[in-house]
Design an enzyme around this catalytic site. Structure first.
Site, PDB file in Angstrom:
ATOM      1  N   SER A 139      30.299  39.604  34.340  1.00  0.00           N
ATOM      2  CA  SER A 139      31.119  38.430  34.041  1.00  0.00           C
ATOM      3  C   SER A 139      30.198  37.225  33.890  1.00  0.00           C
ATOM      4  CB  SER A 139      32.122  38.205  35.175  1.00  0.00           C
ATOM      5  OG  SER A 139      32.833  36.993  34.981  1.00  0.00           O
ATOM      6  N   LYS A 167      33.565  33.922  30.191  1.00  0.00           N
ATOM      7  CA  LYS A 167      34.605  32.982  30.588  1.00  0.00           C
ATOM      8  C   LYS A 167      34.847  32.013  29.444  1.00  0.00           C
ATOM      9  CE  LYS A 167      35.238  34.212  34.928  1.00  0.00           C
ATOM     10  NZ  LYS A 167      36.554  34.584  35.460  1.00  0.00           N
ATOM     11  N   ASP A 192      37.826  35.784  29.573  1.00  0.00           N
ATOM     12  CA  ASP A 192      38.684  35.467  30.726  1.00  0.00           C
ATOM     13  C   ASP A 192      38.909  33.960  30.767  1.00  0.00           C
ATOM     14  OD1 ASP A 192      40.008  35.262  33.133  1.00  0.00           O
ATOM     15  OD2 ASP A 192      38.406  36.114  34.367  1.00  0.00           O
ATOM     16  N   GLU A 217      41.727  38.202  29.377  1.00  0.00           N
ATOM     17  CA  GLU A 217      42.173  38.179  30.772  1.00  0.00           C
ATOM     18  C   GLU A 217      42.822  36.843  31.109  1.00  0.00           C
ATOM     19  OE1 GLU A 217      39.000  39.387  33.347  1.00  0.00           O
ATOM     20  OE2 GLU A 217      39.982  38.671  35.164  1.00  0.00           O
ATOM     21  N   ASP A 242      45.103  39.116  35.988  1.00  0.00           N
ATOM     22  CA  ASP A 242      44.266  39.039  37.194  1.00  0.00           C
ATOM     23  C   ASP A 242      45.049  38.231  38.240  1.00  0.00           C
ATOM     24  OD1 ASP A 242      42.393  38.280  39.143  1.00  0.00           O
ATOM     25  OD2 ASP A 242      40.894  37.526  37.769  1.00  0.00           O
ATOM     26  N   LYS A 266      41.869  43.406  42.002  1.00  0.00           N
ATOM     27  CA  LYS A 266      40.925  42.938  43.026  1.00  0.00           C
ATOM     28  C   LYS A 266      41.549  43.281  44.371  1.00  0.00           C
ATOM     29  CE  LYS A 266      39.015  39.096  40.345  1.00  0.00           C
ATOM     30  NZ  LYS A 266      39.153  37.668  40.019  1.00  0.00           N
ATOM     31  N   GLY A 294      35.813  41.161  40.510  1.00  0.00           N
ATOM     32  CA  GLY A 294      34.956  40.731  41.598  1.00  0.00           C
ATOM     33  C   GLY A 294      35.220  39.271  41.872  1.00  0.00           C
TER      34      GLY A 294
HETATM   35  O1  OSB Z   1      38.555  35.523  37.234  1.00  0.00           O
HETATM   36  O2  OSB Z   1      37.558  37.349  37.627  1.00  0.00           O
HETATM   37  C1  OSB Z   1      37.649  36.128  37.795  1.00  0.00           C
HETATM   38  C2  OSB Z   1      34.715  34.922  39.921  1.00  0.00           C
HETATM   39  C3  OSB Z   1      35.345  34.018  40.741  1.00  0.00           C
HETATM   40  C4  OSB Z   1      36.675  33.768  40.571  1.00  0.00           C
HETATM   41  C5  OSB Z   1      37.395  34.440  39.576  1.00  0.00           C
HETATM   42  C6  OSB Z   1      36.779  35.374  38.768  1.00  0.00           C
HETATM   43  C7  OSB Z   1      35.405  35.589  38.918  1.00  0.00           C
HETATM   44  C8  OSB Z   1      34.624  36.469  38.055  1.00  0.00           C
HETATM   45  C9  OSB Z   1      33.295  36.956  38.580  1.00  0.00           C
HETATM   46  O3  OSB Z   1      34.942  36.754  36.934  1.00  0.00           O
HETATM   47  C10 OSB Z   1      33.331  38.386  38.925  1.00  0.00           C
HETATM   48  C11 OSB Z   1      32.076  38.779  39.658  1.00  0.00           C
HETATM   49  O4  OSB Z   1      31.016  38.822  39.018  1.00  0.00           O
HETATM   50  O5  OSB Z   1      32.143  39.031  40.877  1.00  0.00           O
HETATM   51 MG    MG Z   2      39.710  36.837  36.104  1.00  0.00          MG
END
Ligand code: OSB
Ligand code: MG
Length: 373
Positions: A139, A167, A192, A217, A242, A266, A294
C-alpha cells in the site's frame, strides 16, 4: 478455536508504544509520521502473550482511538474475561459492548496467542489451517508528486509485490493513476480513497474504468454501504469495502446489496480473528474474494494478519509488506521479508504469533505501561 478455554491469567499490562516510521504515510484524511499503538501483554503461568490494537491516536481512519480502546478494554471488556470460560462465551459476553471492534480484537488476539503458546501450537494451526507462503501486496501512501509516486511503484514492482495499491484523494487521482498505468501497463493496480468521495463524484470516478484497476477501495463514506451499491452499478471496476465493514452483518448487507465485489478484511477492525474468518468464509461462499488489509502494524499485529491469511478464503494478496518499509527498528524479530517471488513466510519462530519481542526496542519505544490485572 472458539471452544478453547481461557487459561489462568496472572497479570495483564497495557503498553503504549510509539515507533518512528521510515517515512510519513499519507491517506486522504491523515498523515502519520509514527506508529503509536496500544499493546496488551498477558502473563499466564510463565507464558507471555501479546495483542496489538490497530487504532491510531486519532479518529481519522476509524472512530476508535488508542485512548477509547484503552478505556473500553480496561473498564468494560477485561472485566468480562474470566479464566475457565470458552473463547466463544467470552466473545458472546463482548457482544454486550456495542462497536469497539478494535478494542475487542486486541484482547482476542492476546488470548489466542496465549492459548496457542500454552498448547505449543503456531497461531495458524490453532485457527485450523496449514501454513503456506503468503503472496504480498503493498500500500503506497499519497506522494508529494507524480514522480515520487512512479519511483515508489517502480521499487514495489522491482521487489516483486503481487499487487500495488495506491492511495488517492480528490484532486489527486485520475492523472496519477494514468501515469502509473502508462509506466506499468500490466501491473495489478488498485486505488484506495479512504472515503474521500461522494455519490456526486460518480461521473468523475467513472473515468477510472479506463485503467483496468483490480478494484477501488472505499471510495465513499467510511460508514456507507447503501450508496456504494448505487456507485457500483455505475462502474465497471469492482468496488472493495474496508472502513464500512465491522461485522458479518455488515458484510452480508454489502454483498447482498451489491455494494462491493471484494472485501478488505482487517481482523483488527472487525473484533478479531473469529469474526474476520466468519466474514471471509461468508464472502467466499458468495463468490466475493477477500484479502487482508493492514494498519501499519508493528510486528505483533503484522504477524497476526499473516497467520490469518493461511485461511483458504484469502485469495487476493494482502497489505502485509516488508517490515523495512515501515520501521528501521521494530519491536519484534524476525522482520517480515519478501522472498524473491513476492511471498512472505508465516512467522514460526515459536508457537503463537511466532515472533519474539525485542526487549531493548520495546523498552526504547514504550511511552508508558499500566498494570490492568
Ligand atoms: O485504508 O487500508 C487502509 C493504513 C492505515 C490506515 C488505513 C489503511 C492503511 C493502509 C496501509 O492502506 C496498509 C499497511 O501497509 O499496513
Ligand atoms: Mg483501506
Amino acid at each position: 478455536m472458539l471452544e478453547r478455554l481461557i487459561p489462568p491469567i496472572d497479570r495483564i499490562d497495557q503498553v503504549m508504544v510509539r515507533l518512528p516510521f521510515v517515512k510519513p504515510f499519507s491517506i486522504s484524511t491523515a498523515t502519520w509520521t509514527c506508529k503509536e499503538a496500544l499493546l496488551l501483554r498477558v502473563e499466564s503461568e510463565g507464558v507471555t502473550a501479546w495483542g496489538e490494537c490497530v487504532a491510531d491516536p486519532d479518529p481519522y481512519y476509524a472512530s476508535e482511538t488508542t485512548l477509547t480502546a484503552a478505556h473500553i478494554i480496561r473498564d468494560f471488556l477485561l472485566p468480562l474475561v474470566e479464566p475457565g470460560i470458552t473463547m466463544a462465551a467470552r466473545e458472546q459476553r463482548f457482544r454486550r459492548v456495542r462497536g469497539h471492534g478494535m478494542a475487542k480484537a486486541t484482547i482476542e488476539n492476546a488470548l489466542f496467542d496465549l492459548i496457542a503458546k500454552r498448547e505449543g501450537l503456531p497461531l495458524y494451526a490453532l485457527l485450523g489451517y496449514p501454513s503456506r507462503p503468503i503472496p504480498s501486496g503493498i500500500s503506497i501512501g499519497i506522494q508529494d508528486s507524480t514522480e515520487e509516486l512512479l519511483e515508489a511503484v517502480g521499487e514495489a514492482v522491482a521487489s516483486g509485490y503481487h499487487r500495488v495499491k495506491m492511495k488517492i484523494k480528490r484532486g489527486c487521482d485520475v492523472d496519477r493513476i494514468a501515469a502509473v498505468r502508462e509506466r506499468f501497463p500490466d501491473l495489478a493496480l488498485m486505488a484506495d480513497a479512504n472515503g474521500d468521495y461522494s455519490l456526486e463524484d460518480a461521473n468523475h470516478l467513472r473515468q477510472l474504468d479506463a485503467f483496468g484497476l483490480t478494484m477501488i477501495e472505499q471510495p465513499l463514506s467510511y460508514s456507507d454501504i447503501y450508496e456504494h451499491s448505487l456507485l457500483q452499478k455505475q462502474l465497471a471496476t469492482p468496488l472493495c469495502l474496508d472502513e464500512s465493514i465491522h461485522s458479518l452483518a455488515d458484510a452480508r448487507a454489502a454483498i447482498d446489496l451489491g455494494s462491493c465485489r471484494v472485501i478488505n478484511v482487517k481482523q483488527g477492525r472487525v473484533g478479531g480473528l473469529a469474526e474476520a474468518l466468519r466474514i471471509s468464509e461468508y464472502a467466499a461462499s458468495k463468490g466475493v474474494p477477500v484479502w487482508s488489509g493492514g494498519m501499519d502494524e508493528t510486528g505483533i499485529g503484522r504477524a497476526v494478519n499473516i497467520h490469518m491469511q493461511t485461511a483458504p478464503f484469502f485469495t487476493i494478496p494482502g497489505d502485509t509488506s516488508e517490515t523495512s518499509r515501515y520501521f528501521a527498528r521494530d519491536i519484534v524479530t524476525p522482520p517480515v521479508v519478501l522472498d524473491g517471488d513476492g511471498f512472505v513466510a508465516v512467522p514460526a519462530l515459536g508457537p503463537g504469533i511466532g515472533v519474539e519481542i525485542a526487549a531493548d526496542a520495546l523498552k526504547d519505544f514504550t511511552l508508558d505501561t499500566k498494570r490492568l490485572r
